[in-house]
Design an enzyme around this catalytic site. Structure first.
Site, mmCIF file in Angstrom:
data_model
loop_
_atom_site.group_PDB
_atom_site.id
_atom_site.type_symbol
_atom_site.label_atom_id
_atom_site.label_comp_id
_atom_site.label_asym_id
_atom_site.label_seq_id
_atom_site.Cartn_x
_atom_site.Cartn_y
_atom_site.Cartn_z
ATOM 1 N N TRP A 322 0.693 -1.363 -0.074
ATOM 2 C CA TRP A 322 -0.113 -0.106 -0.134
ATOM 3 C C TRP A 322 0.836 1.242 0.068
ATOM 4 O O TRP A 322 0.499 2.290 -0.699
ATOM 5 C CB TRP A 322 -0.984 -0.141 1.400
ATOM 6 N N HIS A 323 2.102 1.215 0.685
ATOM 7 C CA HIS A 323 2.883 2.409 0.748
ATOM 8 C C HIS A 323 3.403 2.722 -0.538
ATOM 9 O O HIS A 323 4.053 3.848 -0.702
ATOM 10 C CB HIS A 323 3.954 2.127 1.745
ATOM 11 N N GLY A 324 3.889 1.653 -1.319
ATOM 12 C CA GLY A 324 4.639 1.932 -2.716
ATOM 13 C C GLY A 324 4.821 0.682 -3.615
ATOM 14 O O GLY A 324 5.006 -0.616 -2.907
ATOM 15 N N PHE A 480 2.351 8.702 -1.433
ATOM 16 C CA PHE A 480 1.553 7.280 -1.028
ATOM 17 C C PHE A 480 0.224 7.701 -1.194
ATOM 18 O O PHE A 480 -0.490 6.450 -1.558
ATOM 19 C CB PHE A 480 1.658 6.448 0.538
#
Length: 480
Positions: A322-324, A480
């Site tokens: 989800w962050h990257g 993000f």
């Protein structure tokens, strides 16, 4: 629009003034227009994505409530999931998967043209996507009645204080507030402004100052010595905390000024005594989102032990992704998942309780261990590539063998003596002040004289003006 910009310092007082001057019946119109303007200051055409998500989820929720048969209702839930996650995948993950697919095919000597797109990642897409998904999932599960007013629902999706970096609000918490009327309240306004100011302090004085050194060292870790890399990693731990919690404080404080209560997102996480406790105090809105909408549906801990451990691991790998769209983020998530599993197993060992050890020393040991485990994971979070992360870890591990007086002198001279003194002073001050401010600014303190409020304002503002690193530096979580 950045919170730490002159534009916002003009925008926010104007909106607040108009908000309290307007009839309560029309305030949501003002806030919706302000929220869209706030987002369009970054890239105007991407407002179409927010409007699209809003319309799809509004329509899907309204249709679900009209259908009794669960199988047919599920079609509209799938419509919401596919629409929102499809946009997120295309803008955030398509190039990652296409690049990995091309590399895999090349390794098999298969020539294939897998397309990539030069797209700018929409700011906040991960945040507002999760916020709208929680709404449709809650409606589908019967936990929430769909909002009838399209405008108020659009405001829930785009509410400007928390639009681009959270906290990720639940409709069950925020939507009812958007129907309420809030009068001007001195204590509430003062409390909100204090929290905003403390957020600015964390961003401008701590995060942005540390960012200068961290960015320089992590830009080319192969050219740096182990001591510089170790210091940069410690600095990054405080940079990302102050940057992100600073944003959350500004967002929560701005909403409180107008009467709205956003959920707490940070609770002095580096004082945690376990990884599990850390995730109950760090980015709370995201960790609870994954708990409610992924971990529990997977079975949580109500399954056989191996499956339970797998559920934990899956949640944190997904959180990393989800962050990257990068292997570094996947490893960061996998590390935290592994930490949690190891922590559960460790606590079952008879010697894990350290019986006979003084409680104070036990707490210090637990806090120190938890912090350094998160620090190791931060290396992968911050590094530009897996190769860079491995370089950092190798250099730090070899540091006891390579440490020298010359290395210490070189590291100090690299940033300058005065910079080190200012940085050390601000970090020490922050370490003592943050737990105190965390308790004070999150509560309405009624009955306090004006001089008390002005004293806090003056102290924080003086710190910002004297020690701040000024410039419109973006918040880390905007990526993000």
């Amino acid at each position: 629009m950045l919170f730490n910009s002159l534009d916002f310092l003009i925008f926010f007082p104007v909106i607040v003034g108009l908000y309290f001057a307007l009839s309560p019946k029309y305030r949501w119109v003002l806030l919706l227009g302000a929220s869209y303007y706030f987002y369009m200051c970054w890239k105007a055409e991407y407002i179409i994505l927010i409007v699209f998500s809003t319309l799809v989820d509004y329509f899907a929720a309204r249709q679900m409530v009209r259908i009794q048969e669960k199988k047919k209702r599920r079609l509209f839930l799938y419509l919401s999931l596919l629409s929102n996650l499809g946009l997120l995948f295309f803008f955030k993950y398509w190039n990652f998967f296409s690049g990995e697919t091309r590399a895999l095919l090349d390794s098999w000597n298969i020539m294939a043209d897998v397309p990539t797109f030069q797209l700018l990642l929409p700011v906040g897409i991960s945040f507002y996507t999760f916020q709208t998904l929680s709404y449709t999932i809650d409606v589908y599960n019967g936990k929430l009645e769909p909002e009838k007013n399209l405008g108020r629902f659009a405001l829930y999706v785009s509410f400007f204080p928390q639009l681009v970096a959270g906290p990720i609000e639940r409709a069950t918490h925020l939507l009812p507030q958007l129907r309420q009327t809030f009068d001007f309240d001195y204590q509430r306004v003062v409390s909100g402004l204090q929290q905003m100011l403390w957020g600015f302090f964390k961003k401008v004085v701590i995060a942005d100052r540390l960012a200068v050194y961290v960015n320089e060292i992590y830009a080319s870790p192969g050219d740096e010595n182990g001591l510089a890399l170790l210091l940069a990693t410690y600095f990054f731990a405080f940079q990302i905390y102050c940057d992100f919690s600073g944003y959350s404080d500004i967002a929560i404080g701005a909403a409180r000024v107008m009467g709205y209560d956003l959920m707490e997102n940070f609770r002095t996480p580096y004082l945690s005594k376990s990884i599990r406790e850390f995730w109950s105090r760090w980015h709370i809105s995201l960790s609870t989102w994954f708990r409610d909408y992924l971990y529990i549906p997977l079975g949580g801990n109500r399954v056989p032990q191996v499956r339970w451990f797998l559920n934990l691991f899956i949640v944190f790998v997904v959180s990393g992704f989800w962050h990257g769209a990068n292997w570094t983020f996947l490893i960061w998530g996998a590390l935290h998942g592994s930490y949690l599993v190891a922590e559960i197993l460790w606590k079952r060992l008879p010697f894990a309780q350290f019986r006979g050890m003084p409680p104070q020393f036990k707490s210090i040991l637990a806090i120190g261990t938890t912090f350094h485990l998160t620090l190791l994971a931060w290396v992968f979070f911050r590094a530009n590539s897996l190769e860079d992360a491995i370089t950092v870890i190798r250099s730090v591990v070899e540091l006891p063998l390579t440490m020298s007086v010359e290395m210490i002198r070189e590291t100090i001279n690299q940033a300058g003596g005065l910079t080190w003194l200012v940085t050390a002073f601000t970090l020490i001050t922050f370490a003592f002040a943050d737990p105190i401010m965390d308790r004070k600014i999150k509560k309405l303190r009624e009955g306090k004289p004006i001089a008390y409020a002005m004293g806090i304002f003056a102290s924080i503002l003086s710190g910002i003006l004297i020690l701040g690193y000024f410039g419109e530096v973006e918040f880390i979580y905007f990526q993000f």
